[in-house]
Design an enzyme around this catalytic site. Sequence first.
Site, PDB file in Angstrom:
ATOM      1  N   GLU A 129     -16.181  17.454  -9.362  1.00 44.76           N
ATOM      2  CA  GLU A 129     -16.913  17.217  -8.244  1.00 44.76           C
ATOM      3  C   GLU A 129     -17.250  18.406  -7.268  1.00 44.76           C
ATOM      4  O   GLU A 129     -16.453  19.447  -7.569  1.00 44.76           O
ATOM      5  CB  GLU A 129     -16.123  16.256  -7.336  1.00 44.76           C
ATOM      6  CG  GLU A 129     -15.818  14.952  -7.859  1.00 44.76           C
ATOM      7  CD  GLU A 129     -14.933  13.890  -6.993  1.00 44.76           C
ATOM      8  OE1 GLU A 129     -14.339  14.451  -6.070  1.00 44.76           O
ATOM      9  OE2 GLU A 129     -14.833  12.815  -7.524  1.00 44.76           O
ATOM     10  N   HIS A 152     -16.967  10.138  -3.317  1.00 41.97           N
ATOM     11  CA  HIS A 152     -15.566  10.188  -3.488  1.00 41.97           C
ATOM     12  C   HIS A 152     -15.379   9.801  -1.912  1.00 41.97           C
ATOM     13  O   HIS A 152     -14.518  10.490  -1.070  1.00 41.97           O
ATOM     14  CB  HIS A 152     -15.016  11.558  -3.711  1.00 41.97           C
ATOM     15  CG  HIS A 152     -13.809  11.187  -3.934  1.00 41.97           C
ATOM     16  ND1 HIS A 152     -12.982  12.171  -4.941  1.00 41.97           N
ATOM     17  CD2 HIS A 152     -12.644  10.362  -3.783  1.00 41.97           C
ATOM     18  CE1 HIS A 152     -11.671  11.809  -5.178  1.00 41.97           C
ATOM     19  NE2 HIS A 152     -11.259  10.968  -4.386  1.00 41.97           N
TER      20      HIS A 152
END
Length: 414
Positions: free
Chosen positions: A270, A293
């Site tokens: 990420e 997220h």
Amino acid sequence: MSPKLSLPKDLIRILLLEGISDTAAQTLHDAGYRSVTRMAKALDGEALHDALRGVHLLGIRSRTQMDAAAFAAADRLIAVGCFSVGTNQVDLQAAKDIGVPVFNAPFSNTRSVAELTMGEIVMLLRRIPGKSNAAHDGRWEKSAEGSREVRGKTLGIIGYGNIGSQLSVLAEAFGMRVIFHDVVPKLAHGNAAGNTPLPVLLAQSDVVTLHVPETPATENLMSADMIARMKPGAVLINNSRGTVVDLDALAQSLRDGHLGGASVDVFPEEPAKGNDIFRTPLQHLPNVILTPHIGGSTMEAQERIGEEVARKLVDWSDTGTTLGAVNFPEVALPARQAGTRFIHIHRNQPGVLASVNDIFRAASANVAAQYLQTDPQIGYVVVDAEGIEDAEVVQAALRDVPGTLRSRVLYDRG
């Protein structure tokens, strides 16, 4: 009479990074802590190391990485609060090795994740992502083809913990049939059917959703083989951990038409910063929801997390309570109206407690309360003693006990 403190609260420096909720700052303020520095962003490298020097209590979310080098730079650190569910951003062993407990909020965002998952179930079964994109592009795709109601469909939940079980209740309220699989026997909520073998769950479910921790056993849990076992046309949702789904295999299954859709909130890699480029093989595929997220990112969840973790930091600093610490023996004793409270963190080796007690015996002190807990690596003892004439002398002796990692006087009420 106000207790004498080894370090007055106004001198205890607290650093809160990554825009931690106002509820955390308010909880700390209400407890008497005034030296609180707040920053909206994460720090890394030398900037983090510089900021940590002189800090006693640290609050972070998910982006700040507390590795061994960061702990080495934190010369005054006594605790870390992870204002998040997970603690993957912290080297827990490095923290334990220097006697620093790490706290988190494992349940505060449960409702937020469950609600997001339920919304994604509706959106995917109705094939809303494609219709929404078409409308944004000026196309009017008014068709019932491929759109399905939630009612009467089977939801397969892999991982029936706090989030999975709460989702189970929400899904039943929508009229879904719920089955679940967990490695530990769990009491089913409502009419959910538990102890379902994973292959059976995959074959029967119209929707499969994952709510498992990140462990070696869950890595690539949804492999190409497992995805192939899913019911044709089913949808897959992962709001748990980025390593549990083989994203290349998922993308191929979507392109081949075996699966009817997917929603993913967590990824193996990420972006570290908001302006970093994000890439995933799931981009530009039909009926796919990608979110950054944000499963637990609601105002309500952040407020609950802020209050919960800040309270754990206060309890640790005020009374030595370690309930909820993820890398530490759990100890809790209520504050006493009289006496002096000492805490002693040490390697778990023979003779330490005997040496500690010898020090109080030599000081002609009465041990009013004592609580010891150990794990295979460290021991943690809280001692309430009465009749201490000079707490600093006792404290110095405790620090000289072989195996000592840290020792501190929490308060001295005489």
